[in-house]
Scaffold this motif. Structure first.
Motif: not given
Length: 254
Positions: A75-81, A136-137, A140, A174, A178
């Motif tokens: 998942e893009p949001a999880t990968r970013r975090t 949601s995450h 940043v 979160v 995730e």
């Protein structure tokens, strides 16, 4: 490892297994091997943290692979975090290792006891705030501050990232799976950087790391399966009780 009786060696292996389950099932769990190494052996604070850090390199890598396979780290949001947490770990972990070198045995026990009690409170808060609403995450910058603080604490005590990161991420909104996935990736960097620092000091007991780490790896896979197959609430409350039970002992026995 010489001088330790069979009951102690068995207890350390059992704590490694339980810690691995906790790491991937509910997040806090990596502290259990640290507790065992501190309470049951004659290792110095640096040796406790260094030996525990070695085990968390492997558990973090295996946990990352497991949560990639189950899809959370795709998942893009999880990968970013996860990437932000890992990046801040590079800066925060060496600071924790440096502070550890100036900590006495008594102070180390007190710090570890406070950490354990604090994590129990965080997990309890997480359970109290559990809601079915969409989550949601965080932004940043928030993740970066959280990641740096956790990395310092992890480098100091040798607890791995998920112990603090998972409750904090869930408290910030979160989803649990995730949070667990992102924390595994962070743990690889925290533990690897911490291990390098402690190896440079000669503060790693490799036989004990293997004794604790092998069952811990088995626990990681079991915990990952439990996280997907069973409600985590029962495991979480069991962990809260365990952490609250051992925290005073650690704080007073240093």
């Amino acid at each position: 490892m010489s001088g330790l009786g069979l009951p102690v060696l068995f207890a350390l292996g059992l704590l490694g297994l339980a810690g691995g389950i906790g790491i991937t099932a509910v997040g806090p769990g990596g502290v259990l091997p640290t507790i065992g190494l501190f309470a049951l052996t004659g290792l110095t604070p640096a040796q406790v943290a260094g030996t525990a850090s070695v085990t968390h390199v492997a558990t973090g890598a295996l946990g990352t692979a497991a949560y990639t396979r189950s899809g959370q780290l795709r998942e893009p949001a999880t990968r970013r975090t996860a990437l932000v947490l890992a990046a801040t770990a590079v800066a925060g972990t060496p600071l924790g290792v440096l502070v550890n070198s100036a900590v006495s045995q008594r102070a180390f026990g007190l710090v570890l006891g406070v950490f354990v009690a604090g994590v129990a409170a965080l997990v309890w808060y997480r359970e109290r705030r559990r809601t079915p609403a969409a989550r949601s995450h965080p932004p940043v910058p928030v993740v970066a501050v959280l990641g740096f603080a956790v990395a310092v604490a992890s480098g100091l005590v040798g607890i791995g990232g998920p112990m603090l990161t998972v409750p904090l991420l869930v408290a910030l909104g979160v989803p649990l799976l995730e949070s667990l996935a992102a924390a595994q990736a962070q743990s690889v960097v925290v533990s690897a950087v911490g291990t390098l620092g402690y190896v440079a000091q000669g503060a790693v007991d490799w036989p004990l790391a293997a004794l604790v780490g092998v069952p811990e790896l088995a626990g990681v896979l079991l915990g990952w399966r439990l996280a997907h197959a069973l409600p985590a609430r029962h495991l979480t409350w069991a962990l809260i009780v365990t952490l609250l039970a051992v925290a005073p002992y650690l704080a007073l026995s240093g």
